[in-house]
Enzyme design. Structure first.
Site, mmCIF file in Angstrom:
data_model
loop_
_atom_site.group_PDB
_atom_site.id
_atom_site.type_symbol
_atom_site.label_atom_id
_atom_site.label_comp_id
_atom_site.label_asym_id
_atom_site.label_seq_id
_atom_site.Cartn_x
_atom_site.Cartn_y
_atom_site.Cartn_z
ATOM 1 N N CYS A 75 0.770 -1.099 0.022
ATOM 2 C CA CYS A 75 -0.093 0.013 -0.064
ATOM 3 C C CYS A 75 0.945 1.168 -0.022
ATOM 4 O O CYS A 75 1.507 1.580 -0.974
ATOM 5 C CB CYS A 75 -1.026 -0.010 1.141
ATOM 6 S SG CYS A 75 -2.347 1.095 0.976
ATOM 7 N N HIS A 81 -3.664 -4.874 0.269
ATOM 8 C CA HIS A 81 -3.257 -5.506 1.770
ATOM 9 C C HIS A 81 -3.243 -6.877 1.575
ATOM 10 O O HIS A 81 -3.966 -7.513 2.557
ATOM 11 C CB HIS A 81 -4.074 -4.901 2.698
ATOM 12 C CG HIS A 81 -3.644 -3.494 2.982
ATOM 13 N ND1 HIS A 81 -2.690 -3.210 4.060
ATOM 14 C CD2 HIS A 81 -4.254 -2.026 2.437
ATOM 15 C CE1 HIS A 81 -2.792 -1.740 3.918
ATOM 16 N NE2 HIS A 81 -3.668 -1.280 2.991
ATOM 17 N N GLU A 131 -1.288 -8.810 3.750
ATOM 18 C CA GLU A 131 -1.215 -9.030 5.331
ATOM 19 C C GLU A 131 -2.629 -9.595 5.799
ATOM 20 O O GLU A 131 -2.947 -10.251 6.884
ATOM 21 C CB GLU A 131 -0.391 -8.390 5.972
ATOM 22 C CG GLU A 131 -1.116 -7.037 6.637
ATOM 23 C CD GLU A 131 -1.431 -5.950 5.500
ATOM 24 O OE1 GLU A 131 -2.272 -4.971 5.573
ATOM 25 O OE2 GLU A 131 -0.954 -6.166 4.481
#
Length: 236
Positions: free
Chosen positions: A110, A209, A211
């Site tokens: 990001c 994202h 994660e």
């Protein structure tokens, strides 16, 4: 083989005039699940300290967070720009440049892909809805959007697909691609969503994202590839 040490950059917030370094636990979890050890990196005011950190770690994870200062890329001010932190910008830009010059494995997420682009001479949209248009909801994680991936790219070999549906929560994004970077992923409106450093052992940035999607093998694979590269074993 020892687990590699991965530097994870921290954001900074202020409460009652006191600075607080913080990051979502999901980044640390992602590194651990992929087989690495996360080392938290605050913004550093001393250039020598940045160099010493670089020498002691095996890889770098540039995390999401507040906006990159438009002054760093000649961008126009915009009322939506928030949380600018000159010290964090300077630290991360220095780390990216060292990582590129020295073949040090790194992954940007990001804000991280935006820092990579600015560090290497590119520019950003300061606000996507105003400058690129509202065709794609780039700041609506619940909706998300597909990303088209270059089939010949390292990214495609890592995630094992040429289209990936991603979560999306940002309002800045790459406008002019930096020299030395290759665009390898695009949103439906043409926004660059992924970049690579050609010829680098592992230099990659994504606008989404992963994660937050560790239950999805393609997203977890990004962290596994970073860890493998930090161990000296990635050859994708």
């Amino acid at each position: 083989m020892p687990k590699p040490l991965i530097g994870i950059t921290l954001g900074r917030k202020f409460k009652d005039d006191e600075g607080l370094f913080a990051i979502s636990e999901t980044y640390i979890t992602a590194v651990e699940r992929a087989g690495g050890i996360g080392v938290l990196l605050p913004a550093l005011r001393d250039d020598e300290a940045v160099h010493r950190v670089f020498q002691r770690l095996d890889g770098l994870l540039l995390t999401g967070g507040a906006d990159v200062d438009p002054a760093l890329f000649g961008g126009q001010p915009h009322p939506s720009v928030y949380g600018v932190d000159a010290c964090r910008d300077a630290t991360e830009i220095a780390l990216v440049r060292m990582a590129v010059e020295n073949g040090w494995p790194f992954l940007g997420i990001c804000r991280g892909i935006q820092v990579i682009n600015v560090a290497l001479g590119g520019t950003l949209y300061t606000d996507l809805p105003d400058q690129l248009g509202p065709q794609v909801a780039h700041r609506s994680e619940e909706v998300g959007h597909p990303v088209r991936i270059d089939p010949s790219s390292r990214l495609a070999s890592v995630v094992n697909t040429v289209e990936l549906r991603v979560n999306s929560y940002h309002h800045q994004g790459i406008e002019r691609l930096a020299p030395g970077l290759k665009a390898v992923g695009w949103a439906p409106d043409g926004l660059i969503e992924a970049v690579e450093v050609p010829g680098h052992p592992f230099g990659l940035g994504v606008q989404w994202h992963p994660e937050r999607r560790l239950d999805s093998p393609p997203h977890l694979a990004l962290f596994e590839a970073l860890i493998q590269a930090a161990q000296g074993g990635y050859n994708g």
